[in-house]
Write a protein that holds these residues in place. Sequence first.
Motif, short mmCIF file in Angstrom:
data_model
loop_
_atom_site.label_atom_id
_atom_site.label_comp_id
_atom_site.label_asym_id
_atom_site.label_seq_id
_atom_site.Cartn_x
_atom_site.Cartn_y
_atom_site.Cartn_z
N SER A 274 31.34 45.26 41.92
CA SER A 274 31.07 46.15 43.04
C SER A 274 32.09 47.29 43.07
N ALA A 275 31.88 48.22 44.01
CA ALA A 275 32.80 49.35 44.15
C ALA A 275 34.21 48.85 44.49
N ASP A 276 34.31 47.83 45.35
CA ASP A 276 35.63 47.29 45.70
C ASP A 276 36.28 46.61 44.50
N ASP A 277 35.46 45.93 43.69
CA ASP A 277 36.01 45.29 42.49
C ASP A 277 36.57 46.33 41.52
N ARG A 278 35.83 47.41 41.35
CA ARG A 278 36.29 48.47 40.44
C ARG A 278 37.58 49.11 40.95
N LYS A 279 37.65 49.32 42.25
CA LYS A 279 38.87 49.89 42.82
C LYS A 279 40.06 48.96 42.63
N ALA A 280 39.82 47.67 42.74
CA ALA A 280 40.91 46.71 42.57
C ALA A 280 41.45 46.75 41.14
N VAL A 281 40.56 46.89 40.16
CA VAL A 281 41.00 46.97 38.76
C VAL A 281 41.84 48.23 38.54
N VAL A 282 41.37 49.36 39.06
CA VAL A 282 42.09 50.62 38.90
C VAL A 282 43.45 50.55 39.60
N ALA A 283 43.47 49.97 40.80
CA ALA A 283 44.73 49.85 41.54
C ALA A 283 45.73 49.00 40.77
N GLY A 284 45.25 47.94 40.12
CA GLY A 284 46.15 47.09 39.33
C GLY A 284 46.75 47.83 38.15
N VAL A 285 45.92 48.60 37.44
CA VAL A 285 46.43 49.38 36.30
C VAL A 285 47.43 50.42 36.77
N ALA A 286 47.10 51.12 37.85
CA ALA A 286 48.00 52.17 38.37
C ALA A 286 49.32 51.57 38.84
N SER A 287 49.28 50.41 39.47
CA SER A 287 50.52 49.78 39.94
C SER A 287 51.43 49.44 38.76
N THR A 288 50.82 48.97 37.67
CA THR A 288 51.61 48.64 36.48
C THR A 288 52.22 49.88 35.85
#
Length: 736
Positions: A274-288
């Motif tokens: 879902s859109a929330d799932d995709r945002k969570a993946v991007v947020a994880g990469v950006a945090s790293t």
Amino acid sequence: MSNIFEFRRELVDEYAAFSRSFTRIGVQDIRDAVDAEYARQRYWPEPLIQVNPNYKRAQTVEQLVAEGLLHPRCADIFRNGQGASLQLFQHQQESLVKSRVGQGYVVTTGTGSGKSLSFFIPIFDRILREKDIDPRPRTRAIVIYPMNALANSQLEEVGKFLDRFGEGHSPIRVARYTGQEKTHERVAIAENPPDILLTNFMMLELILTRYEEVDRRVVEHCEGLPFLVLDELHTYRGRQGADVALLVRRLRERFQARDMVCIGTSATMSSAGSADDRKAVVAGVASTLFGQAMPRENVIGETLERVTDPTLSLAAIRTRLGHRLAQGRHAWRTTQDFASDPLAVWVELNLGLDMPEGGRPERARPISLSAAAERLAADAGVGVDAARDGLMGFFEAAQHVQAPDGRALFAFKLHQFISGPDKVLCTLEPVGKRLVTLDAQRFAPGRHDQRVLLYAAHFCRDCGQEYHPVWRHERQAPQFLPREIDDTSAESGDEASPGFLAPRREGQDFQGEVTDFPDAWVDTSRDQPVLKPQYRANAPVEVRVDARGHPGVGEPFWFIPGKFRFCVNCGTLHEATGRDIHRLASLSGEGRSSATTVITLSLLRQLYARQSPAAGVPDVRKLLGFTDNRQDAALQAGHFNDFLFLLLLRAGLVGGLRAHQGALTEDNLPDAVFQALGFGGTDPASSPSTCATRSCWAWRSRRRKRRCGLCWATGSCTTCARAGATTTPTSTNCAS
């Protein structure tokens, strides 16, 4: 452009002819199997179509200035080509809100959505406000690009907003520091730091570590850096991603920038869930990457809205589709007529937007034209052919419909995927019974005996005889096993020798007699001809091999030990040096660069075969190439330079031949090519030097002086009025 679908067909046909030209297949069953795969367009399938979505528009820059959300000078900077205040997209305005409260964010919107303005506008606003308080020059933002080409492009785009102020009067200074700059440019940046620095991560790493005066001063000007931007965030993965993540942490420490706002952009990073799932993946990469928490709420995606009438649903227009397609005419007097067209509504809601219940509109996934035609035919109650023709006609007309501000309302994309064919594989069974497949696998599928092996087939470039690269195992359990054609080194402890299996058939030139070998292999100095000692180890021997690769039973083959030396069918002889992949052809022999060249040439030829735009109308015909790999970009750039040079040279030769009735000699060839390339005119852009006369050959080299082609006088030709010319000709025929 008359018809994009015809354009695509010509491109694919031309590439298919090029790709298939490398291989000649001599046996019928393999040829039929390969032809069947090509016929169903396995390697250049039917294109996918998709309507460009419409990004939701928000306030103008002037309105945001009036509300106090932007610095007043932003209203002067951010204007379009007509001088009107720039209207922002919703995601650009959301970015401004995040920046104003000091939060980092990642913008993940499509190509052409203005991601750059999502960080440039907030950065400009912050810089202008800070300079009102402290005008001392220092660098307040660094933007990191994965490739210099992107940095160069962005410098040009930002310049469109700032150049109107005139040199020395721009309220914001932007400079590039990527390693392309000359010494005086680097010194100027060190002495007068720009507000925004455009660079790449390798250059930034370099100036942090090397102790040079200029670089050290550039770094010092970044103390307390407020903004760091990583453009094209998705390119930073693997080891390179780790390098960039560590660099960001060093920058924060070196610049003492504890409150540094980190911003990222990416067109695509996740497409699953879902859109929330995709945002969570991007947020994880950006945090790293950034070394600080990036909340999912700070991942800013697309906000889309309909172009067509939002009150019209699919159910409302479905009964009108059949009549609309029967009209066959695609023309609209106003944009309102277009917005209420039932066919336009159907196309947008099927090929442009997905409208989930209670959710925000999302970009629709592209589908093939056939799938779209079948869906439309079912909804409209018409035949698939009629639906296909209606769609194609609609797309061609709709792409020219424009909004009052000049933007295209219904531009569509045609996605064509092209891949090079790989290998054809066969079992070691009789022709007619053997399995022929283009799907890479080890064992033949669907057989009762699951141990029937598949062997890659390569073909003689002269006659098409098939050859199977194999390993010959002779100890313990003798067997012929498949191998890659260029794999000639057995694994440690594995006593296996490389070679080839070729089916033995009636009518082959080679029957195993000494006189069947190439003349260079045979010693005829004795009473009876024999093979020379150095060739005996490479002599083909007859073997029988079954479908599992076991010798002694099965079909007759020639086993050729070692490298492929000569064809047992046509006798073509090869040298011992070189790679077998260059002697034997697989299904496709083109490399990536040559394939790109053919596609590019076909595109350009078709573009310029279309009618040129009228006088005063911008020529929008262009070709853009994209790559996410730095090394590939460098490779392709060099290849294109060579490609263009070759095209120009060939064009000059053809032009010279046409001008001289198809005949050129050693005497007139240089002059003919010179004239055909346009160098003999008065246009300075096409002149290779300041010499304007044909008789002077000084243009041929800038590194050393040449003699006049007619009089052989040292120095420059007097006809050209060149400085230091010799006035005493050594030949009475010299015009000077």
